[in-house]
Design a protein around this motif. Sequence first.
Motif, PDB file in Angstrom:
ATOM      1  N   UNK A  11       0.813  -1.209   0.000  1.00 18.19           N
ATOM      2  CA  UNK A  11       0.000   0.000   0.000  1.00 18.19           C
ATOM      3  C   UNK A  11       0.844   1.256   0.000  1.00 18.19           C
ATOM      4  N   UNK A  12       1.892   1.279   0.806  1.00 18.04           N
ATOM      5  CA  UNK A  12       2.768   2.446   0.863  1.00 18.04           C
ATOM      6  C   UNK A  12       3.488   2.656  -0.466  1.00 18.04           C
ATOM      7  N   UNK A  13       3.949   1.575  -1.074  1.00 19.96           N
ATOM      8  CA  UNK A  13       4.608   1.691  -2.379  1.00 19.96           C
ATOM      9  C   UNK A  13       3.659   2.271  -3.423  1.00 19.96           C
ATOM     10  N   UNK A  14       2.404   1.870  -3.384  1.00 24.33           N
ATOM     11  CA  UNK A  14       1.415   2.425  -4.314  1.00 24.33           C
ATOM     12  C   UNK A  14       1.224   3.925  -4.091  1.00 24.33           C
ATOM     13  N   UNK A  15       1.212   4.330  -2.826  1.00 26.69           N
ATOM     14  CA  UNK A  15       1.069   5.754  -2.504  1.00 26.69           C
ATOM     15  C   UNK A  15       2.272   6.540  -3.005  1.00 26.69           C
ATOM     16  N   UNK A  16       3.462   6.008  -2.772  1.00 25.97           N
ATOM     17  CA  UNK A  16       4.689   6.696  -3.204  1.00 25.97           C
ATOM     18  C   UNK A  16       4.696   6.875  -4.712  1.00 25.97           C
ATOM     19  N   UNK A  39      11.213  -2.915   9.968  1.00 28.24           N
ATOM     20  CA  UNK A  39      10.839  -3.996   9.063  1.00 28.24           C
ATOM     21  C   UNK A  39       9.946  -3.521   7.919  1.00 28.24           C
ATOM     22  N   UNK A  40       9.071  -2.563   8.208  1.00 32.01           N
ATOM     23  CA  UNK A  40       8.195  -2.031   7.170  1.00 32.01           C
ATOM     24  C   UNK A  40       9.002  -1.325   6.091  1.00 32.01           C
ATOM     25  N   UNK A  41       9.948  -0.495   6.506  1.00 34.91           N
ATOM     26  CA  UNK A  41      10.781   0.216   5.537  1.00 34.91           C
ATOM     27  C   UNK A  41      11.567  -0.759   4.664  1.00 34.91           C
ATOM     28  N   UNK A  42      12.063  -1.827   5.273  1.00 34.19           N
ATOM     29  CA  UNK A  42      12.811  -2.834   4.510  1.00 34.19           C
ATOM     30  C   UNK A  42      11.938  -3.496   3.452  1.00 34.19           C
ATOM     31  N   UNK A  43      10.657  -3.617   3.727  1.00 32.72           N
ATOM     32  CA  UNK A  43       9.744  -4.233   2.769  1.00 32.72           C
ATOM     33  C   UNK A  43       9.307  -3.258   1.682  1.00 32.72           C
ATOM     34  N   UNK A  44       9.225  -1.970   2.022  1.00 30.41           N
ATOM     35  CA  UNK A  44       8.780  -0.978   1.035  1.00 30.41           C
ATOM     36  C   UNK A  44       9.862  -0.705  -0.006  1.00 30.41           C
ATOM     37  N   UNK A  45      11.096  -0.546   0.431  1.00 29.82           N
ATOM     38  CA  UNK A  45      12.183  -0.105  -0.452  1.00 29.82           C
ATOM     39  C   UNK A  45      12.302  -0.933  -1.730  1.00 29.82           C
ATOM     40  N   UNK A  46      12.289  -2.274  -1.691  1.00 32.32           N
ATOM     41  CA  UNK A  46      12.429  -3.045  -2.941  1.00 32.32           C
ATOM     42  C   UNK A  46      11.262  -2.873  -3.908  1.00 32.32           C
ATOM     43  N   UNK A  47      10.128  -2.367  -3.416  1.00 29.83           N
ATOM     44  CA  UNK A  47       8.945  -2.200  -4.257  1.00 29.83           C
ATOM     45  C   UNK A  47       8.932  -0.876  -5.013  1.00 29.83           C
ATOM     46  N   UNK A  86      10.651   2.302  -7.417  1.00 32.67           N
ATOM     47  CA  UNK A  86      11.644   2.583  -8.462  1.00 32.67           C
ATOM     48  C   UNK A  86      12.986   2.855  -7.788  1.00 32.67           C
ATOM     49  N   UNK A  87      14.078   2.381  -8.355  1.00 30.99           N
ATOM     50  CA  UNK A  87      15.388   2.615  -7.747  1.00 30.99           C
ATOM     51  C   UNK A  87      15.670   4.088  -7.455  1.00 30.99           C
ATOM     52  N   UNK A  88      15.186   4.976  -8.320  1.00 32.53           N
ATOM     53  CA  UNK A  88      15.446   6.408  -8.117  1.00 32.53           C
ATOM     54  C   UNK A  88      14.714   6.965  -6.901  1.00 32.53           C
ATOM     55  N   UNK A  89      13.646   6.276  -6.442  1.00 32.76           N
ATOM     56  CA  UNK A  89      12.868   6.758  -5.306  1.00 32.76           C
ATOM     57  C   UNK A  89      13.345   6.183  -3.977  1.00 32.76           C
ATOM     58  N   UNK A  90      14.059   5.086  -4.026  1.00 35.44           N
ATOM     59  CA  UNK A  90      14.421   4.371  -2.794  1.00 35.44           C
ATOM     60  C   UNK A  90      15.197   5.218  -1.796  1.00 35.44           C
ATOM     61  N   UNK A  91      16.176   6.016  -2.215  1.00 34.93           N
ATOM     62  CA  UNK A  91      16.932   6.803  -1.214  1.00 34.93           C
ATOM     63  C   UNK A  91      16.111   7.908  -0.555  1.00 34.93           C
ATOM     64  N   UNK A  92      14.976   8.244  -1.157  1.00 33.66           N
ATOM     65  CA  UNK A  92      14.193   9.378  -0.670  1.00 33.66           C
ATOM     66  C   UNK A  92      13.017   8.971   0.216  1.00 33.66           C
ATOM     67  N   UNK A  93      12.850   7.685   0.446  1.00 34.75           N
ATOM     68  CA  UNK A  93      11.725   7.231   1.263  1.00 34.75           C
ATOM     69  C   UNK A  93      11.894   7.700   2.709  1.00 34.75           C
ATOM     70  N   UNK A  94      10.896   8.415   3.210  1.00 37.33           N
ATOM     71  CA  UNK A  94      10.904   8.869   4.608  1.00 37.33           C
ATOM     72  C   UNK A  94       9.632   8.379   5.288  1.00 37.33           C
ATOM     73  N   UNK A  95       9.800   7.461   6.229  1.00 31.71           N
ATOM     74  CA  UNK A  95       8.700   6.990   7.057  1.00 31.71           C
ATOM     75  C   UNK A  95       8.921   7.504   8.474  1.00 31.71           C
TER      76      UNK A  95
END
Length: 264
Positions: free
Chosen positions: A192-197, A221-229, A231-240
């Motif tokens: 769900x979070x990946x879809x929102x991002x 654990x949630x962040x670890x699951x979201x990151x692979x879902x 785009x690679x360009x978005x992964x460093x910018x994920x803030x939970x």
Amino acid sequence: GPLPAIEKIIAMIQSLQEKHAVRSVGIGAPGPLDAKRGIIIEPPNLSSWKNIELTKMIESAIHLPVYLENDANAAALAEALIGAGKEAESVFYITVSTGIGGGYVYNGKLISGAQGNCGEIGNMIVDPHAIDAPNLNKGALEALASGTAIGRKAESVFGLGHGAKEVFLFAQEGNQKAAEIIDEALSYLAMGIANIVHTLNPEVIVLGGGVMKSKDLMLDPLKEKVVPLLYPSLRPHLKLKLALLDQKAGVVGAGMIPRQFLQN
């Protein structure tokens, strides 16, 4: 039922009017609702509230403008303006509790949508092959990752009516089955979070609600699951971030709703 509750709300407002210069009233309520017309449509958790003209009924009694908003949107507004997202331009708030709700704030303004249902992520489909859930799409996020969903899963696994709180306690004590229940819920929440991002690309995602209080078992654990879902360009910018206002967010946000409409 609605009428006794509305009478109590009116009495509470009138008691405040005796002591303070009240200019307007904001209300956060469970959806679905029509915020623009001030109508509670038919919330799953308030079965007797159907097409209730809430703001009209209260305005006629207190003679002040009344504004209605989804309770998750109200909490989102509070967290975005004075809570965990106060430094961010765009904030998406998610509450994971009995149900799952959300709200989106951009440049300090709540984005409600055409019918006021922006952020209704609880009905987002994350597994079309899952079991049916009342009042939700088959495989809806709320049916698979909420506190209610965790408790329901525990009942089928342990054979007892354990709620989500007990499941987290079991997991902390090293119970493998409890850990697996939480892990499954986190996997769906990550989807769900990946879809929102990918849809809104918010600067910050703020997580609140009773389930998120077990932060040691949830946040990393949630962040670890979201990151692979992502785009690679978005992964460093994920803030939970965890919500700062806790259970007060909805009430504080309700008080902020009129500010979205009143200028002075």
